[in-house]
Design an enzyme around this catalytic site. Structure first.
Site, PDB file in Angstrom:
ATOM      1  N   PRO A 100       2.602  -3.879  -3.926  1.00 40.82           N
ATOM      2  CG  PRO A 100       2.817  -5.351  -2.122  1.00 40.82           C
ATOM      3  CD  PRO A 100       2.816  -3.881  -2.469  1.00 40.82           C
ATOM      4  CB  CYS A 101       1.183  -5.639  -8.999  1.00 32.76           C
ATOM      5  SG  CYS A 101       2.237  -7.076  -9.354  1.00 32.76           S
ATOM      6  CD  GLN A 102       1.509 -10.006  -5.342  1.00 36.82           C
ATOM      7  OE1 GLN A 102       1.333  -8.831  -5.048  1.00 36.82           O
ATOM      8  NE2 GLN A 102       2.619 -10.652  -5.044  1.00 36.82           N
ATOM      9  CG  PHE A 104      -4.761  -3.846  -8.666  1.00 35.28           C
ATOM     10  CD1 PHE A 104      -6.071  -3.423  -8.530  1.00 35.28           C
ATOM     11  CD2 PHE A 104      -3.857  -3.562  -7.664  1.00 35.28           C
ATOM     12  CE1 PHE A 104      -6.472  -2.716  -7.403  1.00 35.28           C
ATOM     13  CE2 PHE A 104      -4.242  -2.849  -6.542  1.00 35.28           C
ATOM     14  CZ  PHE A 104      -5.560  -2.431  -6.401  1.00 35.28           C
ATOM     15  CB  SER A 105      -1.410  -9.147 -11.540  1.00 39.69           C
ATOM     16  OG  SER A 105      -1.661 -10.241 -10.672  1.00 39.69           O
TER      17      SER A 105
END
EC number: 2.1.1.37
Length: 438
Positions: A100-102, A104-105
Site C-alpha cells: 500500500p502506497c498511501q 508515501f503518496s
C-alpha cells in the site's frame, strides 16, 4: 475468465501479495510464472480475483501446500500480517507485490514509516519465509521525495539484507545504520542476501497509454549471481514522447486515426514543439485515442451517446463496463484528459481526484458563452472499460463492485503492460543465471 487458469509456458512459479485487481499478478503470469498464492485484503478486489479464476479459501483456512499446475490459484483474503508462507520455502521463483502506497503518496498524509499502512515490512517477512529467487516491488514516485529519500534507501537495504531483522526497541534510523555496516561484510550464506535494482519509471515509456510515474525495485538472490546489467538492458524504455510528436508531424499517427476532425488535428498540431526533437529510435507513446480505438488485438470501443450517460449497462458493442456516467465537470486550474495524449494518471477513487483526472475531452465542439471564443470541446467521464484499457487490462478481465470500487481497484493497480516488461526481464535473467551455473 481464463486469464489466471492458463498454463504457464515456463516451469517457474510466483507469489503475489497485495494482489489488488490483479494487474501485476497477470503480468507475472504472462511472463511464464505459474502463480502459487494470492493475498489481498480489500473485499471487492478479492471478488475481482475470484471472478478471473482464483480460488478463495474459506475464512480462517490457511494453505498448506503449493497448488498443482491444473489447480486454481489459492486466494487468501485478509490481513497479510496473519499469512504464514513457510510451506512455500524453496518453491518460489518470484515474489511480487505493491505494498500500500498511501504512506508515501502525494495524495496521502505522507507519514511514511510512522504510518501503520506501511506494508513493506510484510514483504521482507515474506522474503525470509520463502527465500524467492527474485522480488518485484512497485510503488509510488513519492518515495523519491527528499523527505522520504533516506527512508527509501533504508527500504532497499532491508530488501538487500532481509534476514537482518530490526531488534525490538530500536527505530528504523538505528537499524538503517546497522544495515549500512552489515552490507560491507560478506554473509556466510549468500542465499540470504539480495542484489537490488531501483528504477524510476513512467509507464508511458513502456507502451502504456497513460502518464504514470512509479518506482520499481527488483531484487535477485545473490547466490544466483544474476546479471544486473542484463536486467537493466532488458527494461530500457521502448516508447517516447518525442516519437509521438514526430509521428504526428509525419502524419503516421493521423493515418491510424483518419476519422479525427480537421479542427482537432489542427488544435493538436498547433501545440507541437516548434523545433522537433531528434529521432530517438523509439516507438511513439500510445495515446488515450489509441487505447479507445484499440491497441494490439483490441477492437474499437463505441462512443457513449448522451442519452446513455445514465449509469446503466447498455453493452455498447458487446463490451462490458462501458457505462456512461453523468455529471462530469472540469475545475478551474485543472485539466482533463486529451485524446491525443497519454491519459493522466489513473488514481484510486470514484472519479479520480476532482479536477478532471477521469474526465476526457471529445472531438465535438459545443457552444459555451463562458468559454474563450464561445465554443469548447465536449467532455464526459471515462467509462470503467476505457480506464481499464488505459491500465492495459484485457477486455475479458472482469472487475467486481460498484463503479467507484472498480475505479479504485484500477487506480491502485500496476498496468499489466508495464509489469510484464519487468517480469519478462526477471525471467530472462533467471534463465541466463541458471544456464551459466550448469
Amino acid at each position: 475468465m481464463a486469464e489466471l487458469q492458463e498454463g504457464s509456458k515456463k516451469d517457474r512459479t510466483g507469489v503475489e501479495l497485495f494482489a489488488g485487481a490483479g494487474g501485476l499478478a497477470m503480468a507475472v503470469h504472462r511472463a511464464g510464472f505459474r502463480p502459487l498464492l494470492f493475498n489481498e485484503f480489500a473485499k471487492r478486489a478479492c471478488e475481482t480475483l475470484e471472478a478471473n479464476g482464483a480460488q478463495r479459501l474459506p475464512d480462517g483456512q490457511k494453505p498448506t501446500r503449493a497448488p498443482e499446475s491444473d489447480e486454481k490459484v489459492p486466494l487468501v483474503a485478509g490481513d497479510v500480517q496473519e499469512l504464514d508462507m513457510d510451506y512455500l520455502a524453496g518453491e518460489v521463483d518470484v515474489l511480487a507485490g505493491g505494498p500500500p502506497c498511501q504512506p508515501f503518496s502525494l495524495g496521502g498524509v505522507a507519514k511514511g514509516d510512522e504510518d501503520k499502512r506501511n506494508m513493506f515490512p510484510q514483504m521482507f517477512k515474506a522474503v525470509r519465509q520463502i527465500q524467492p529467487k527474485a522480488v518485484i516491488c512497485e510503488n509510488v514516485r513519492g518515495l523519491l521525495r527528499p523527505s522520504f529519500r533516506r527512508y527509501f534507501d533504508y527500504i532497499q537495504r532491508e530488501l538487500e539484507l532481509p534476514f537482518e531483522e530490526r531488534v525490538d526497541g530500536t527505530d528504523w534510523e538505528q537499524h538503517y545504520e546497522y544495515l549500512l555496516e552489515r552490507r560491507e561484510k560478506e554473509l556466510d550464506d549468500p542465499g540470504k542476501r539480495y542484489d537490488t535494482v531501483m528504477m524510476p519509471v513512467n509507464a508511458a515509456d513502456y507502451g502504456v497509454p497513460q502518464i504514470r510515474n512509479r518506482v520499481i525495485i527488483v531484487a535477485f538472490r545473490r547466490d544466483l549471481n544474476a546479471d544486473l546489467e542484463l536486467f537493466k538492458d532488458l527494461v530500457r524504455p521502448t516508447h517516447s514522447e518525442t516519437a509521438l510528436f514526430r509521428s504526428m508531424e509525419d502524419g503516421s499517427y493521423w493515418e491510424r486515426h483518419a476519422n479525427v476532425p480537421d479542427h482537432v488535428r489542427e488544435w493538436v498540431m498547433a501545440r507541437l514543439p516548434k523545433t522537433m526533437p531528434m529521432d530517438d529510435g523509439l516507438l511513439p507513446w500510445h495515446t488515450l485515442r489509441d487505447a479507445i480505438v484499440g491497441i494490439g488485438d483490441n477492437k474499437p470501443l463505441p462512443e457513449v451517446p448522451d442519452e446513455w450517460l445514465d449509469r446503466t449497462e447498455h453493452f455498447l458493442g458487446g463490451f462490458t463496463e462501458h457505462v456512461g456516467w453523468p455529471g462530469a465537470r472540469i475545475y478551474d486550474g485543472h485539466t482533463p484528459n486529451e485524446l491525443d495524449r497519454p491519459a493522466k494518471t489513473v488514481k484510486a477513487g470514484v472519479h479520480g481526484v476532482p479536477g478532471g483526472e477521469s474526465v476526457m475531452l471529445l472531438d465535438e465542439l459545443v457552444t459555451d458563452k463562458a468559454a474563450q471564443g464561445g465554443v469548447r470541446y465536449k467532455y464526459r467521464y471515462m467509462t470503467v472499460r476505457e480506464t481499464a484499457r488505459v491500465m492495459t487490462f484485457p477486455d475479458t478481465w472482469e472487475l467486481k463492485g460498484p463503479r467507484g470500487e472498480k475505479m479504485r481497484q484500477l487506480g491502485n493497480a500496476v498496468p499489466v503492460a508495464l509489469g510484464e516488461v519487468f517480469a519478462k526481464a526477471v525471467a530472462a535473467v533467471l534463465d541466463e543465471a541458471e544456464e551459466r551455473q550448469k
